[in-house]
Design a protein around this motif. Structure first.
Motif, PDB file in Angstrom:
ATOM      1  N   THR A  31      -8.335 -13.066  24.104  1.00  0.00           N
ATOM      2  CA  THR A  31      -8.133 -14.291  23.318  1.00  0.00           C
ATOM      3  C   THR A  31      -9.437 -15.047  23.082  1.00  0.00           C
ATOM      4  N   THR A  32     -10.464 -14.732  23.846  1.00  0.00           N
ATOM      5  CA  THR A  32     -11.753 -15.404  23.624  1.00  0.00           C
ATOM      6  C   THR A  32     -12.310 -15.083  22.241  1.00  0.00           C
ATOM      7  N   TRP A  33     -11.842 -13.960  21.648  1.00  0.00           N
ATOM      8  CA  TRP A  33     -12.336 -13.545  20.326  1.00  0.00           C
ATOM      9  C   TRP A  33     -11.501 -14.100  19.179  1.00  0.00           C
ATOM     10  N   GLU A 199     -28.704 -20.536  22.600  1.00  0.00           N
ATOM     11  CA  GLU A 199     -29.914 -21.331  22.798  1.00  0.00           C
ATOM     12  C   GLU A 199     -29.760 -22.376  23.896  1.00  0.00           C
ATOM     13  N   SER A 200     -28.527 -22.827  24.204  1.00  0.00           N
ATOM     14  CA  SER A 200     -28.323 -23.816  25.274  1.00  0.00           C
ATOM     15  C   SER A 200     -27.527 -23.233  26.431  1.00  0.00           C
ATOM     16  N   ASP A 201     -27.559 -21.918  26.582  1.00  0.00           N
ATOM     17  CA  ASP A 201     -26.806 -21.226  27.635  1.00  0.00           C
ATOM     18  C   ASP A 201     -27.516 -21.394  28.978  1.00  0.00           C
ATOM     19  N   HIS A 223     -22.930 -20.730  26.780  1.00  0.00           N
ATOM     20  CA  HIS A 223     -22.461 -19.394  27.143  1.00  0.00           C
ATOM     21  C   HIS A 223     -21.136 -19.045  26.480  1.00  0.00           C
ATOM     22  N   PHE A 224     -20.284 -20.025  26.259  1.00  0.00           N
ATOM     23  CA  PHE A 224     -18.970 -19.755  25.695  1.00  0.00           C
ATOM     24  C   PHE A 224     -18.885 -20.079  24.209  1.00  0.00           C
ATOM     25  N   SER A 225     -19.530 -21.167  23.775  1.00  0.00           N
ATOM     26  CA  SER A 225     -19.425 -21.559  22.368  1.00  0.00           C
ATOM     27  C   SER A 225     -20.257 -20.677  21.448  1.00  0.00           C
ATOM     28  N   VAL A 226     -21.161 -19.851  22.006  1.00  0.00           N
ATOM     29  CA  VAL A 226     -22.018 -19.012  21.167  1.00  0.00           C
ATOM     30  C   VAL A 226     -21.204 -18.044  20.320  1.00  0.00           C
ATOM     31  N   ILE A 227     -19.994 -17.653  20.780  1.00  0.00           N
ATOM     32  CA  ILE A 227     -19.176 -16.712  20.002  1.00  0.00           C
ATOM     33  C   ILE A 227     -18.004 -17.413  19.317  1.00  0.00           C
ATOM     34  N   LYS A 228     -17.995 -18.744  19.320  1.00  0.00           N
ATOM     35  CA  LYS A 228     -16.888 -19.485  18.711  1.00  0.00           C
ATOM     36  C   LYS A 228     -17.386 -20.196  17.457  1.00  0.00           C
ATOM     37  N   SER A 234     -20.720 -20.505   9.830  1.00  0.00           N
ATOM     38  CA  SER A 234     -21.394 -20.531  11.130  1.00  0.00           C
ATOM     39  C   SER A 234     -22.343 -19.349  11.269  1.00  0.00           C
ATOM     40  N   ARG A 235     -23.395 -19.562  12.023  1.00  0.00           N
ATOM     41  CA  ARG A 235     -24.381 -18.492  12.195  1.00  0.00           C
ATOM     42  C   ARG A 235     -23.796 -17.299  12.929  1.00  0.00           C
TER      43      ARG A 235
END
Length: 505
Positions: A31-33, A199-201, A223-228, A234-235
């Motif tokens: 579900t993270t994806w 960048e802020s992980d 760490h988590f928002s980088v793939i959201k 969004s980049r």
């Protein structure tokens, strides 16, 4: 586009040509994806080509059931092997996209396949994209291990400790047998691997996410928002779309060829039947830009010798980073254009090397003669004798960097979109200076001695090209090639783009 979980079965309907397998991280689940999947499914260029598959494995901070154990990375990697073997059997290409520990799982899978002598079975995996993977461990988890987490005895978490031996051994095998592999064999398989950091992980810092991998990037987020993604622009959406396009274009690895009884290896010549000796044109193929005004751009394909081009205002030539054109007798696009632009006597003697001389003058005026220029630099010269065929300008794009001590060239993929943007910048400037320019002809940058595949070069050109045309649709675009197979391949890709862009307008 269908989405399949670990327990799903493939049934009914026609399969897409490719599948993307998503692998989640520690204490997470498929579900993270979901947010990324939602955005990617709205992009026809992705959904028309890919089915989405989601690999799931057990990962919890603690388990109190004495009948269950937490699987270690070797066990999970073996499960991933079965997942890929079973659920991707009907696909021609596979891309792996991972988050956090999922990157270590994918690497362990690749490493174990090589160790088992099953490298050839990896050939259809054409890209591994890792987001926030702890390639050098996680300092945050190391601190946590000194507090509460050791009580959990979690076998997965232990492998996130910096400089963990099992992780380093896996990476050495992957770097040598995957990233640096020159060809396909039982113990190696070339697969491009890209490592992105947040960048802020503060869980996996950028230096750990990059690890030892040569191709890296940094995206906004922790760490988590980088793939959201925060939306379709969004980049992370652009990054995944780009990597999936590259996975489609990536050539399949070749088996090593037996040594020929010649002093050194040479690139085999193209079969004579595949070389177009006479001019062949296809088009216009009208492709909507997706811009606010709904303009469609006419695209043309030119087959045959580049010196037979006519009625194209600007012809772009792919050069090395020293902006030195090929010699007159070379069959490359650069050598052919140099010869075609030269003023010659009735007997064929070169009286004036128009393109070569003007290019040398440009280099001297910019203080760059004898020095490399940045990849993507574009320099203009007159078209010389090609003006008789209604060609006004030759633009020289610095694409291939000579490899020191060899006769080989390396291509930085980012030099290609830069060259496309600089071509349009220069053409607009020359318009303002009084030239009437409305058409540009591109070669397949890097697909010659640069070693790139045709489709990879085409896709690297396409995105910046459409970005420019959405802003300024006053151009017609041309591509040129001498090979019949490439001519047919580009014709098919343009028709695919026409259908895909037509649905988005």
């Amino acid at each position: 586009m269908r989405t399949l979980s670990y327990r799903a079965s493939v049934s009914g309907g026609d399969l897409r040509q490719a599948a993307v397998v998503f692998v989640h991280g520690l204490f997470s689940s498929p579900t993270t994806w979901t947010p990324l999947q939602r955005e990617m499914s709205e992009i026809p260029a992705v959904s028309d080509e890919y089915d989405f598959l989601f690999f799931e494995y057990a990962t919890r901070p603690v388990t109190w059931n004495p009948l269950r154990r937490m699987p270690d990375l070797d066990t999970i990697a073996e499960s991933l092997r079965g997942f890929i073997g079973d659920l991707t059997a009907g696909y021609g290409r596979v891309a792996l996209v991972t988050h956090s520990q999922g990157g270590l799982v994918a690497q362990r899978y690749l490493s174990r396949m090589l160790l088992a002598g099953r490298g050839r079975e990896l050939a259809k995996i054409r890209r591994l994209v890792m987001f926030a993977c702890p390639n050098n461990g996680s300092d945050l988890f190391l601190l946590a291990r000194r507090g509460l987490i050791p009580m959990t005895r979690n076998s997965q978490e232990r492998e996130l400790k910096p400089l963990q031996t099992s992780v380093l051994e896996t990476q050495r095998r992957v770097i040598d047998g995957i990233v640096r592999a020159p060809e396909l064999a039982h113990d190696r398989c070339p697969i491009p691997i890209v490592a992105y950091a947040g960048e802020s992980d503060n869980v996996v810092v950028p230096s750990s996410a990059a690890g030892f991998f040569p191709e890296t990037g940094v995206l906004p987020g922790d760490h988590f928002s980088v793939i959201k993604p925060s939306g379709p622009d969004s980049r992370i959406v652009h990054a995944v779309r780009k990597e999936l396009a590259r996975a489609l274009a990536e050539p399949f690895p070749a088996e090593p060829q037996p040594e020929a009884d010649i002093p050194h290896r040479r690139r085999p010549a193209h079969p004579a039947a595949d070389v177009l000796t006479e001019r062949e044109v296809a088009g216009p193929i009208d492709v909507p830009t997706g811009g606010p005004d709904g303009h469609a751009i006419p695209f043309y394909l030119h087959g045959g010798p580049v010196e037979q081009l006519r009625n194209v205002d600007v012809v772009v030539s792919s050069e090395n980073t020293y902006l030195q054109m090929s010699q007159f007798f070379k069959p490359s696009t650069s050598g052919s254009l140099r010869r075609a632009a030269a003023e010659k006597s009735g007997g064929g003697q070169i009286l004036e090397d128009v393109a070569g001389d003007h290019l040398a003058t440009w280099l001297r005026s910019h203080g760059s003669y004898g020095l490399p220029v940045p990849g993507g630099t574009v320099a203009p010269t007159p078209a010389g004798a090609l003006s008789k065929r209604n060609v006004q300008r030759i633009y020289h794009a610095a694409i291939a960097a000579p490899v020191a001590g060899t006769n080989n060239y390396a291509v930085d993929p980012q030099s290609i979109p830069r060259a496309v943007h600089h071509t349009f910048d220069l053409a607009r400037q020359e318009r303002e200076d009084g030239l009437t320019l409305s058409s540009i002809c591109f070669p397949l940058f890097g697909a010659g001695r640069g070693g790139m595949s045709v489709l990879e070069s085409f896709e690297l050109i396409w995105e910046p090209l459409m970005s420019e045309l959405a802003e300024d649709p006053s151009w017609s675009i041309h591509f040129t090639t001498r090979r019949k197979t490439i001519f047919d391949l580009l014709h098919e890709r343009l028709l695919v783009k026409q259908r895909a862009h037509g649905r988005t307008t």
